[in-house]
Design a protein around this motif. Structure first.
Motif, PDB file in Angstrom:
ATOM      1  N   PHE A 248     -69.071  22.250-129.312  1.00  0.00           N
ATOM      2  CA  PHE A 248     -69.495  22.484-127.929  1.00  0.00           C
ATOM      3  C   PHE A 248     -70.158  21.210-127.404  1.00  0.00           C
ATOM      4  O   PHE A 248     -70.977  20.602-128.113  1.00  0.00           O
ATOM      5  CB  PHE A 248     -70.494  23.631-127.845  1.00  0.00           C
ATOM      6  N   VAL A 249     -69.835  20.859-126.173  1.00  0.00           N
ATOM      7  CA  VAL A 249     -70.396  19.670-125.537  1.00  0.00           C
ATOM      8  C   VAL A 249     -70.899  20.031-124.150  1.00  0.00           C
ATOM      9  O   VAL A 249     -70.136  20.575-123.331  1.00  0.00           O
ATOM     10  CB  VAL A 249     -69.337  18.553-125.404  1.00  0.00           C
ATOM     11  N   PHE A 250     -72.168  19.725-123.896  1.00  0.00           N
ATOM     12  CA  PHE A 250     -72.732  19.846-122.549  1.00  0.00           C
ATOM     13  C   PHE A 250     -73.419  18.525-122.248  1.00  0.00           C
ATOM     14  O   PHE A 250     -74.325  18.117-122.982  1.00  0.00           O
ATOM     15  CB  PHE A 250     -73.703  21.024-122.466  1.00  0.00           C
ATOM     16  N   ALA A 251     -72.968  17.853-121.202  1.00  0.00           N
ATOM     17  CA  ALA A 251     -73.444  16.507-120.928  1.00  0.00           C
ATOM     18  C   ALA A 251     -73.667  16.305-119.431  1.00  0.00           C
ATOM     19  O   ALA A 251     -73.049  16.961-118.606  1.00  0.00           O
ATOM     20  CB  ALA A 251     -72.445  15.465-121.450  1.00  0.00           C
ATOM     21  N   ARG A 252     -74.565  15.353-119.127  1.00  0.00           N
ATOM     22  CA  ARG A 252     -74.861  15.016-117.735  1.00  0.00           C
ATOM     23  C   ARG A 252     -74.686  13.509-117.550  1.00  0.00           C
ATOM     24  O   ARG A 252     -75.189  12.728-118.345  1.00  0.00           O
ATOM     25  CB  ARG A 252     -76.284  15.432-117.365  1.00  0.00           C
ATOM     26  N   ARG A 253     -73.993  13.118-116.499  1.00  0.00           N
ATOM     27  CA  ARG A 253     -73.811  11.696-116.227  1.00  0.00           C
ATOM     28  C   ARG A 253     -75.117  11.102-115.703  1.00  0.00           C
ATOM     29  O   ARG A 253     -75.719  11.626-114.779  1.00  0.00           O
ATOM     30  CB  ARG A 253     -72.706  11.466-115.202  1.00  0.00           C
ATOM     31  N   ARG A 254     -75.544  10.027-116.346  1.00  0.00           N
ATOM     32  CA  ARG A 254     -76.760   9.347-115.897  1.00  0.00           C
ATOM     33  C   ARG A 254     -76.518   8.597-114.591  1.00  0.00           C
ATOM     34  O   ARG A 254     -75.407   8.199-114.292  1.00  0.00           O
ATOM     35  CB  ARG A 254     -77.240   8.355-116.962  1.00  0.00           C
TER      36      ARG A 254
END
Length: 254
Positions: A248-254
């Protein structure tokens, strides 16, 4: 409640290990529910969502109405855009707009044009993960989200998949799954970036704040054998996260 309970086959091995499946048709910890519940928690009504590798939007056998509703993201946002290398994906009824990805690998979308991108079991098929994640970063706006599910190459499922030639994957899937998938949806696998550590590193290189971890729900792929299913349950409950079948991947673009 009776109607919900009747949706589960009384011979289904889930009933022994996950008796709650009688009520709603899925076990606690079901990975589709876990993944899309978190995706839904990130959605806002104004969002433009990108479905990366959207496919044709076919409903897989065994999915409950609630699971299908969770995956229908257009009910929680302004617009869903689908992209895929397969021209047949233009018929996907769950997207509002479709774009075909050409041979150069560049996605036909403007920079910073989407609020959230979803990639559901696509990364394992990608030949060039750096290019893939670079395109994710390009099209997602600063502060926007990237959510992915993919196969873990270190899991028993990933190891077996790599031992079986790609040309035989469709036949193996048809024989192994209790609820077989359509042959058209079995694509060649590459596993170029399919460990928890590899995904964390590539997201860091491309400027994403991230949470990446292994996940496993009930071993539905062993539904044809009570013994294998029971072993799969033990694996789900006690195996380290880094070798769970899914990432599972949850990411936010900086």
């Amino acid at each position: 409640m009776v109607a919900e309970a009747q949706r589960v086959d009384p011979k289904d091995p889930r009933l022994r290990h996950y008796p709650e499946s009688r009520f709603g048709g899925f076990p606690d910890g079901d990975q589709l529910v876990a993944f899309y519940t978190r995706v839904r928690a990130l959605l806002e009504p104004s969002f433009t969502v990108l479905d990366v590798g959207c496919g044709q939007g076919a409903r897989l056998p065994g999915q409950t109405p609630m699971q299908r509703e969770l995956k229908t993201l257009r009910t929680g946002c302004a617009k869903v855009i689908g992209i895929d290398v397969d021209p047949a994906a233009r018929h996907n009824p769950l997207v509002d707009e479709f774009h075909l990805v050409g041979g150069d690998g560049r996605w036909p979308l403007a920079d910073a044009s989407v609020d959230l991108a979803v990639s559901d079991y696509v990364l394992e098929h990608v030949e060039d993960p750096d290019r893939f994640v670079s395109e994710c970063r390009r099209v997602v706006r600063p502060g926007g989200y990237l959510c992915m599910r993919t196969t873990n190459a270190l899991s028993y499922f990933g190891v077996l998949a790599r031992l079986v030639p790609n040309r035989a994957h469709a036949a193996v899937v048809q024989r192994a799954y209790a609820r077989p998938r359509e042959w058209a949806y079995v694509f060649p696998t590459r596993y170029r970036c399919n460990t928890v550590g590899a995904v964390r590193r590539i997201l860091g290189r491309h400027g994403f704040e991230h949470c990446v971890y292994g996940y496993q729900s009930d071993p539905a792929h062993f539904g044809f054998s009570r013994i294998l299913y029971s072993l799969g349950v033990l694996h789900q409950r006690y195996a380290p996260r880094r070798i769970k079948p899914s990432i599972f991947v949850f990411a936010r673009r900086r």
